[in-house]
Write an enzyme that holds these catalytic residues in place. Structure first.
Site, PDB file in Angstrom:
ATOM      1  N   PRO A  12      -1.547 -90.353  54.566  1.00 47.66           N
ATOM      2  CA  PRO A  12      -1.101 -91.600  55.170  1.00 47.66           C
ATOM      3  C   PRO A  12      -1.221 -91.626  56.696  1.00 47.66           C
ATOM      4  O   PRO A  12      -1.030 -90.612  57.365  1.00 47.66           O
ATOM      5  CB  PRO A  12       0.377 -91.679  54.760  1.00 47.66           C
ATOM      6  CG  PRO A  12       0.762 -90.295  54.390  1.00 47.66           C
ATOM      7  CD  PRO A  12      -0.475 -89.659  53.848  1.00 47.66           C
ATOM      8  N   ASN A  13      -1.558 -92.807  57.186  1.00 47.44           N
ATOM      9  CA  ASN A  13      -1.650 -93.138  58.614  1.00 47.44           C
ATOM     10  C   ASN A  13      -2.872 -92.538  59.313  1.00 47.44           C
ATOM     11  O   ASN A  13      -3.126 -92.843  60.479  1.00 47.44           O
ATOM     12  CB  ASN A  13      -0.362 -92.732  59.369  1.00 47.44           C
ATOM     13  CG  ASN A  13       0.858 -93.415  58.794  1.00 47.44           C
ATOM     14  OD1 ASN A  13       0.868 -94.629  58.644  1.00 47.44           O
ATOM     15  ND2 ASN A  13       1.878 -92.649  58.432  1.00 47.44           N
ATOM     16  N   ARG A  20      -3.734 -94.299  66.932  1.00 49.35           N
ATOM     17  CA  ARG A  20      -2.388 -93.820  66.637  1.00 49.35           C
ATOM     18  C   ARG A  20      -2.016 -92.655  67.557  1.00 49.35           C
ATOM     19  O   ARG A  20      -2.689 -91.621  67.545  1.00 49.35           O
ATOM     20  CB  ARG A  20      -2.381 -93.339  65.183  1.00 49.35           C
ATOM     21  CG  ARG A  20      -1.144 -92.654  64.750  1.00 49.35           C
ATOM     22  CD  ARG A  20      -1.354 -91.931  63.433  1.00 49.35           C
ATOM     23  NE  ARG A  20      -0.109 -91.362  63.001  1.00 49.35           N
ATOM     24  CZ  ARG A  20      -0.007 -90.356  62.153  1.00 49.35           C
ATOM     25  NH1 ARG A  20      -1.085 -89.829  61.625  1.00 49.35           N
ATOM     26  NH2 ARG A  20       1.173 -89.889  61.826  1.00 49.35           N
ATOM     27  N   TYR A  25      -2.672 -87.048  68.628  1.00 46.05           N
ATOM     28  CA  TYR A  25      -3.749 -86.875  67.642  1.00 46.05           C
ATOM     29  C   TYR A  25      -5.153 -87.014  68.215  1.00 46.05           C
ATOM     30  O   TYR A  25      -6.141 -86.812  67.505  1.00 46.05           O
ATOM     31  CB  TYR A  25      -3.554 -87.870  66.491  1.00 46.05           C
ATOM     32  CG  TYR A  25      -2.263 -87.635  65.748  1.00 46.05           C
ATOM     33  CD1 TYR A  25      -2.054 -86.441  65.068  1.00 46.05           C
ATOM     34  CD2 TYR A  25      -1.238 -88.584  65.746  1.00 46.05           C
ATOM     35  CE1 TYR A  25      -0.862 -86.197  64.399  1.00 46.05           C
ATOM     36  CE2 TYR A  25      -0.049 -88.358  65.074  1.00 46.05           C
ATOM     37  CZ  TYR A  25       0.134 -87.164  64.406  1.00 46.05           C
ATOM     38  OH  TYR A  25       1.308 -86.918  63.748  1.00 46.05           O
ATOM     39  N   ASN A  76      -5.671 -82.926  54.648  1.00 47.65           N
ATOM     40  CA  ASN A  76      -4.636 -83.214  55.633  1.00 47.65           C
ATOM     41  C   ASN A  76      -3.738 -84.239  54.961  1.00 47.65           C
ATOM     42  O   ASN A  76      -4.070 -85.426  54.906  1.00 47.65           O
ATOM     43  CB  ASN A  76      -5.232 -83.776  56.926  1.00 47.65           C
ATOM     44  CG  ASN A  76      -4.153 -84.044  57.971  1.00 47.65           C
ATOM     45  OD1 ASN A  76      -2.955 -83.941  57.678  1.00 47.65           O
ATOM     46  ND2 ASN A  76      -4.566 -84.386  59.175  1.00 47.65           N
ATOM     47  N   ALA A  79       2.064 -87.031  56.608  1.00 46.43           N
ATOM     48  CA  ALA A  79       3.512 -86.876  56.422  1.00 46.43           C
ATOM     49  C   ALA A  79       3.876 -86.375  55.024  1.00 46.43           C
ATOM     50  O   ALA A  79       4.940 -85.765  54.844  1.00 46.43           O
ATOM     51  CB  ALA A  79       4.197 -88.206  56.706  1.00 46.43           C
ATOM     52  N   GLU A 100      -5.391 -76.372  53.796  1.00 44.85           N
ATOM     53  CA  GLU A 100      -4.550 -77.392  54.429  1.00 44.85           C
ATOM     54  C   GLU A 100      -4.874 -77.445  55.913  1.00 44.85           C
ATOM     55  O   GLU A 100      -4.932 -76.394  56.563  1.00 44.85           O
ATOM     56  CB  GLU A 100      -3.082 -76.990  54.226  1.00 44.85           C
ATOM     57  CG  GLU A 100      -2.104 -77.883  54.965  1.00 44.85           C
ATOM     58  CD  GLU A 100      -0.666 -77.385  54.852  1.00 44.85           C
ATOM     59  OE1 GLU A 100      -0.408 -76.379  54.144  1.00 44.85           O
ATOM     60  OE2 GLU A 100       0.195 -78.010  55.490  1.00 44.85           O
ATOM     61  N   HIS A 102      -4.214 -79.610  59.814  1.00 43.08           N
ATOM     62  CA  HIS A 102      -3.487 -80.586  60.627  1.00 43.08           C
ATOM     63  C   HIS A 102      -4.131 -80.668  61.994  1.00 43.08           C
ATOM     64  O   HIS A 102      -4.503 -79.633  62.570  1.00 43.08           O
ATOM     65  CB  HIS A 102      -2.016 -80.186  60.786  1.00 43.08           C
ATOM     66  CG  HIS A 102      -1.314 -80.113  59.477  1.00 43.08           C
ATOM     67  ND1 HIS A 102      -0.905 -81.240  58.802  1.00 43.08           N
ATOM     68  CD2 HIS A 102      -1.011 -79.057  58.685  1.00 43.08           C
ATOM     69  CE1 HIS A 102      -0.367 -80.871  57.655  1.00 43.08           C
ATOM     70  NE2 HIS A 102      -0.420 -79.566  57.547  1.00 43.08           N
ATOM     71  N   ARG A 109       6.158 -78.995  66.945  1.00 45.91           N
ATOM     72  CA  ARG A 109       6.700 -80.350  66.929  1.00 45.91           C
ATOM     73  C   ARG A 109       8.099 -80.361  66.306  1.00 45.91           C
ATOM     74  O   ARG A 109       8.754 -79.333  66.241  1.00 45.91           O
ATOM     75  CB  ARG A 109       5.705 -81.267  66.197  1.00 45.91           C
ATOM     76  CG  ARG A 109       4.314 -81.263  66.871  1.00 45.91           C
ATOM     77  CD  ARG A 109       3.366 -82.230  66.229  1.00 45.91           C
ATOM     78  NE  ARG A 109       3.857 -83.599  66.340  1.00 45.91           N
ATOM     79  CZ  ARG A 109       3.372 -84.619  65.600  1.00 45.91           C
ATOM     80  NH1 ARG A 109       2.404 -84.388  64.719  1.00 45.91           N
ATOM     81  NH2 ARG A 109       3.868 -85.826  65.755  1.00 45.91           N
TER      82      ARG A 109
HETATM   83  C1  DQA Z   1      -0.467 -84.366  60.720  1.00 45.13           C
HETATM   84  C2  DQA Z   1       0.922 -83.825  61.069  1.00 45.13           C
HETATM   85  C3  DQA Z   1       1.985 -84.516  60.239  1.00 45.13           C
HETATM   86  O1  DQA Z   1       3.274 -84.031  60.596  1.00 45.13           O
HETATM   87  C4  DQA Z   1       1.965 -86.012  60.487  1.00 45.13           C
HETATM   88  O2  DQA Z   1       2.903 -86.667  59.661  1.00 45.13           O
HETATM   89  C5  DQA Z   1       0.615 -86.598  60.325  1.00 45.13           C
HETATM   90  C6  DQA Z   1      -0.539 -85.870  60.836  1.00 45.13           C
HETATM   91  C7  DQA Z   1      -1.558 -83.762  61.633  1.00 45.13           C
HETATM   92  O3  DQA Z   1      -2.725 -83.864  61.276  1.00 45.13           O
HETATM   93  O4  DQA Z   1      -1.241 -83.249  62.704  1.00 45.13           O
HETATM   94  O5  DQA Z   1       0.456 -87.712  59.850  1.00 45.13           O
HETATM   95  O6  DQA Z   1      -0.777 -83.974  59.389  1.00 45.13           O
END
Ligand code: DQA
Length: 152
Positions: A12-13, A20, A25, A76, A79, A100, A102, A109
């Site tokens: 998501p997002n 964003r 990011y 990835n 959240a 995995e 990020h 964080r």
């Molecule tokens: C994320 C880190 C997560 O905590 C966050 O909710 C994201 C992006 C990252 O790529 O740094 O949406 O996965």
């Protein structure tokens, strides 16, 4: 001889990358990241397909479908990393090697980002290198597949 097939999942997002929270990011869009991964996949001699979804169930379904079509998963989960037992269980169920990634360093964080439900079912995690986290993750996954299936 079939080329290894990698599924890239963005949670998501991540469709909003580039707009964003660029301070966290970066400026790359999701299309930029996918393009670089496709170039790397060609060089590494693997097939790659990518999907982004804001919906947990869509990601779960895609992981299930990958059981018969893919050799490994690069994810990835956004959240959902920190909340989703369902995604964790889906990865465990299909038993495909999963890396995995990020963009941000989740351990620098907020405390709620320090726990990942995905990590215990992943072969490894890469966090904090921006779009390079995906590239490093893809290389690590391909190396892992080559070691575990040397003749494929
Ligand atoms: C994320 C880190 C997560 O905590 C966050 O909710 C994201 C992006 C990252 O790529 O740094 O949406 O996965």
């Amino acid at each position: 001889m079939r080329l290894p097939n990698i599924l890239v999942l963005h949670g998501p997002n991540l469709n909003l990358l580039g707009q964003r929270e660029p301070g966290v990011y970066g400026d790359s869009t999701l299309a930029d990241i996918n393009r670089v991964l496709e170039d790397d996949a060609r060089r590494l001699n693997v097939r790659l397909s990518a999907l982004q979804s804001n919906h947990e169930g869509v990601l779960v379904d895609k992981i299930h479908d990958a059981r018969d079509t893919h050799d490994g998963i690069l994810i990835n989960a956004g959240a959902y990393t920190h909340t989703s037992v369902a995604l964790r269980d889906a990865i465990a169920a299909v038993n495909l090697p999963t890396v995995e990634v990020h963009l941000s360093n989740i351990y620098r964080r907020e405390a709620f980002r320090h726990h990942s439900y995905i990590a215990p079912v992943a072969i490894g995690q890469i966090s904090g290198f921006g779009p390079d986290s995906y590239r490093l993750g893809l290389h690590a996954l391909v190396n892992y597949l080559q070691r575990s299936q040397p003749d494929s």
